[in-house]
Design a protein around this motif. Structure first.
Motif, short mmCIF file in Angstrom:
data_model
loop_
_atom_site.label_atom_id
_atom_site.label_comp_id
_atom_site.label_asym_id
_atom_site.label_seq_id
_atom_site.Cartn_x
_atom_site.Cartn_y
_atom_site.Cartn_z
N PRO A 239 0.80 -1.23 0.00
CA PRO A 239 0.00 0.00 0.00
C PRO A 239 0.84 1.28 0.00
N SER B 119 3.60 1.68 1.94
CA SER B 119 4.03 1.92 3.31
C SER B 119 5.50 2.30 3.44
N VAL C 275 4.88 0.86 -5.16
CA VAL C 275 4.42 -0.27 -4.36
C VAL C 275 5.34 -1.48 -4.53
N ASP D 103 0.20 -1.15 8.00
CA ASP D 103 0.79 -0.81 6.71
C ASP D 103 0.89 0.70 6.54
N ASP E 152 -1.06 2.80 4.06
CA ASP E 152 -2.47 2.45 4.13
C ASP E 152 -3.23 3.49 4.95
N LEU F 81 -5.05 6.06 0.39
CA LEU F 81 -3.67 5.70 0.71
C LEU F 81 -2.70 6.64 0.02
N SER G 7 1.55 6.90 -1.16
CA SER G 7 2.80 6.15 -1.30
C SER G 7 4.03 7.03 -1.11
#
Length: 190
Positions: free
Chosen positions: A25, A27, A33, A56, A72, A85, A87
């Motif tokens: 997600p 994280s 990703v 996450d 997340d 979400l 990134s």
């Protein structure tokens, strides 16, 4: 250093931020990703001072007192007033007074420099300490006290210490993890 469910976050003594592990997600805060099995630097800044990781999601503090979040956000745990979400690191509000953060499963507890306590994210068993079980996607002050000095968190519960040395806990409690001699959940600090 902080450990999330499947990822890790760390700062070096030079103030740089590093992440590695699962990145499904986003994280890791690297704008993608792709999983990483070795530490990778997040951006080029040298002003990171503290980190925290949940299931996450990741949060970090900069030396200017700003709070940043990524990963997340299904329960609003990034504190960005939505459930989208991210990134890459995004600043949580515009405040420059954050001093300490704890990310548990999908919920966050934070301290400000005025010793106030703030929480957001999942609240299914009262783990935000706000007296209810409503999720929050933005930071909400826990009570009105200005005497909190230290914080900690578990999977679905939190604890905090006040300046008078007293210990307060709240949230999920089926195994007595709140330390009150029972298995009763608490939705406010006790």
């Amino acid at each position: 250093m902080a450990c999330g469910r499947y990822h890790n976050i760390a700062t070096k003594s030079d103030g740089t931020l590093w992440t590695w592990g699962r990145n499904v997600p986003g994280s890791l805060g690297l704008g993608d990703v792709v999983n990483r099995s070795s530490p990778v630097q997040v951006g080029a800044l040298t002003t990171w001072t503290a980190v925290a990781g949940g299931s996450d999601a990741s949060l970090a503090l900069k030396s200017d007192g700003t709070l940043w979040a990524w990963g997340d956000n299904g329960s609003g745990q990034l504190g960005l007033a939505d459930v989208v979400l991210r990134s890459s690191p995004v600043q949580v509000g515009a405040l420059t007074t954050w001093t300490s953060i704890v990310v548990a499963k999908e919920h966050v507890l934070a301290l400000k420099s005025d010793c106030t306590l703030w929480s957001w994210g999942m609240n299914s068993v009262g783990q935000l300490g706000l007296g209810d079980v409503v999720n929050r996607s933005s930071p909400v002050q826990v009570g009105t006290l200005t005497t909190w000095t230290s914080i900690g968190g578990g999977q679905r519960h939190f604890g905090a210490i006040k300046s008078d040395g007293t210990l307060w806990t709240w949230g999920y409690n089926p195994q007595g993890q709140l330390g009150h001699g029972d298995a009763t959940y608490r939705s406010s600090p006790v």
